[in-house]
Design a protein around this motif. Structure first.
Motif, mmCIF file in Angstrom:
data_model
loop_
_atom_site.group_PDB
_atom_site.id
_atom_site.type_symbol
_atom_site.label_atom_id
_atom_site.label_comp_id
_atom_site.label_asym_id
_atom_site.label_seq_id
_atom_site.Cartn_x
_atom_site.Cartn_y
_atom_site.Cartn_z
ATOM 1 N N GLY A 1 0.833 -1.186 0.000
ATOM 2 C CA GLY A 1 0.000 0.000 0.000
ATOM 3 C C GLY A 1 0.872 1.241 0.000
ATOM 4 O O GLY A 1 2.103 1.165 0.113
ATOM 5 N N GLU A 2 0.248 2.398 -0.112
ATOM 6 C CA GLU A 2 1.007 3.649 -0.152
ATOM 7 C C GLU A 2 1.794 3.893 1.126
ATOM 8 O O GLU A 2 2.838 4.511 1.107
ATOM 9 N N LYS A 3 1.259 3.428 2.254
ATOM 10 C CA LYS A 3 1.921 3.695 3.531
ATOM 11 C C LYS A 3 2.821 2.556 3.984
ATOM 12 O O LYS A 3 3.486 2.664 4.990
ATOM 13 N N ASP A 4 2.810 1.416 3.243
ATOM 14 C CA ASP A 4 3.731 0.329 3.548
ATOM 15 C C ASP A 4 5.126 0.769 3.148
ATOM 16 O O ASP A 4 5.310 1.393 2.114
ATOM 17 N N MET A 5 6.103 0.458 3.987
ATOM 18 C CA MET A 5 7.448 0.881 3.621
ATOM 19 C C MET A 5 8.506 0.090 4.370
ATOM 20 O O MET A 5 8.212 -0.615 5.322
ATOM 21 N N LEU A 6 9.718 0.248 3.900
ATOM 22 C CA LEU A 6 10.860 -0.329 4.584
ATOM 23 C C LEU A 6 11.431 0.729 5.518
ATOM 24 O O LEU A 6 11.703 1.847 5.102
ATOM 25 N N LYS A 7 11.593 0.368 6.763
ATOM 26 C CA LYS A 7 12.247 1.251 7.728
ATOM 27 C C LYS A 7 13.736 0.927 7.684
ATOM 28 O O LYS A 7 14.140 -0.222 7.826
ATOM 29 N N CYS A 8 14.538 1.947 7.476
ATOM 30 C CA CYS A 8 15.974 1.766 7.301
ATOM 31 C C CYS A 8 16.735 2.049 8.582
ATOM 32 O O CYS A 8 16.603 3.117 9.182
ATOM 33 N N ASN A 9 17.543 1.086 8.992
ATOM 34 C CA ASN A 9 18.381 1.212 10.172
ATOM 35 C C ASN A 9 19.863 1.315 9.781
ATOM 36 O O ASN A 9 20.748 1.135 10.602
ATOM 37 N N LEU A 10 20.118 1.615 8.524
ATOM 38 C CA LEU A 10 21.487 1.614 7.994
ATOM 39 C C LEU A 10 22.377 2.636 8.680
ATOM 40 O O LEU A 10 23.525 2.343 9.021
ATOM 41 N N LYS A 11 21.882 3.835 8.910
ATOM 42 C CA LYS A 11 22.702 4.890 9.535
ATOM 43 C C LYS A 11 23.205 4.448 10.906
ATOM 44 O O LYS A 11 24.382 4.612 11.223
ATOM 45 N N THR A 12 22.316 3.865 11.695
ATOM 46 C CA THR A 12 22.706 3.393 13.024
ATOM 47 C C THR A 12 23.791 2.329 12.930
ATOM 48 O O THR A 12 24.789 2.375 13.663
ATOM 49 N N ILE A 13 23.622 1.389 12.026
ATOM 50 C CA ILE A 13 24.606 0.314 11.864
ATOM 51 C C ILE A 13 25.948 0.875 11.400
ATOM 52 O O ILE A 13 27.004 0.498 11.921
ATOM 53 N N PHE B 1 20.976 -7.241 -0.277
ATOM 54 C CA PHE B 1 21.757 -8.374 0.219
ATOM 55 C C PHE B 1 23.256 -8.093 0.170
ATOM 56 O O PHE B 1 24.007 -8.499 1.073
ATOM 57 N N LYS B 2 23.708 -7.381 -0.858
ATOM 58 C CA LYS B 2 25.129 -7.012 -0.940
ATOM 59 C C LYS B 2 25.520 -6.115 0.230
ATOM 60 O O LYS B 2 26.599 -6.278 0.814
ATOM 61 N N VAL B 3 24.669 -5.160 0.565
ATOM 62 C CA VAL B 3 24.941 -4.256 1.696
ATOM 63 C C VAL B 3 25.033 -5.074 2.982
ATOM 64 O O VAL B 3 25.970 -4.907 3.774
ATOM 65 N N ASP C 1 22.473 -9.379 9.042
ATOM 66 C CA ASP C 1 21.269 -9.857 8.367
ATOM 67 C C ASP C 1 20.553 -8.687 7.700
ATOM 68 O O ASP C 1 20.500 -7.586 8.267
ATOM 69 N N ILE C 2 20.004 -8.941 6.544
ATOM 70 C CA ILE C 2 19.285 -7.894 5.816
ATOM 71 C C ILE C 2 18.154 -7.303 6.670
ATOM 72 O O ILE C 2 17.856 -6.116 6.600
ATOM 73 N N ASN C 3 17.542 -8.140 7.525
ATOM 74 C CA ASN C 3 16.457 -7.676 8.393
ATOM 75 C C ASN C 3 16.943 -6.765 9.511
ATOM 76 O O ASN C 3 16.133 -6.076 10.133
ATOM 77 N N ASP C 4 18.233 -6.764 9.772
ATOM 78 C CA ASP C 4 18.792 -5.818 10.741
ATOM 79 C C ASP C 4 18.877 -4.419 10.136
ATOM 80 O O ASP C 4 18.854 -3.430 10.852
ATOM 81 N N ILE C 5 18.982 -4.349 8.820
ATOM 82 C CA ILE C 5 19.138 -3.064 8.132
ATOM 83 C C ILE C 5 17.789 -2.499 7.701
ATOM 84 O O ILE C 5 17.514 -1.319 7.909
#
Length: 75
Positions: A3-15, A53-55, A62-66
């Motif tokens: 949906g429009e409001k479904d999204m991936l939350k990114c934790n990359l900066k913290t990692i 997956f490369k990141v 794990d990709i789910n951590d990011i």
């Protein structure tokens, strides 16, 4: 379906901060620009699955951590 409001939350900066890794380093290793990494962090865009997956592999996590998928609960 997303949906429009479904999204991936990114934790990359913290990692990256926790590991002392620069955006530029990851960008060069996975074949994208620093601006692309910045866009992911600001949640303006998301990587394709292969790049995600490369990141994760580069950061040895794990990709789910990011990236975490969050659904819009208002349906």
């Amino acid at each position: 379906m997303l949906g429009e409001k479904d999204m991936l939350k990114c934790n990359l900066k913290t990692i990256l901060d926790e590991r002392g890794v620069k955006q530029t380093f990851v960008a060069n290793r996975v074949g994208v620009t620093k601006q692309t990494i910045h866009g992911w962090i600001k949640e303006k865009s998301s990587p394709n699955l292969e790049t995600a997956f490369k990141v994760a592999k580069e950061l040895n996590c794990d990709i789910n951590d990011i990236w975490k998928y969050e659904e819009d609960k208002e349906e």
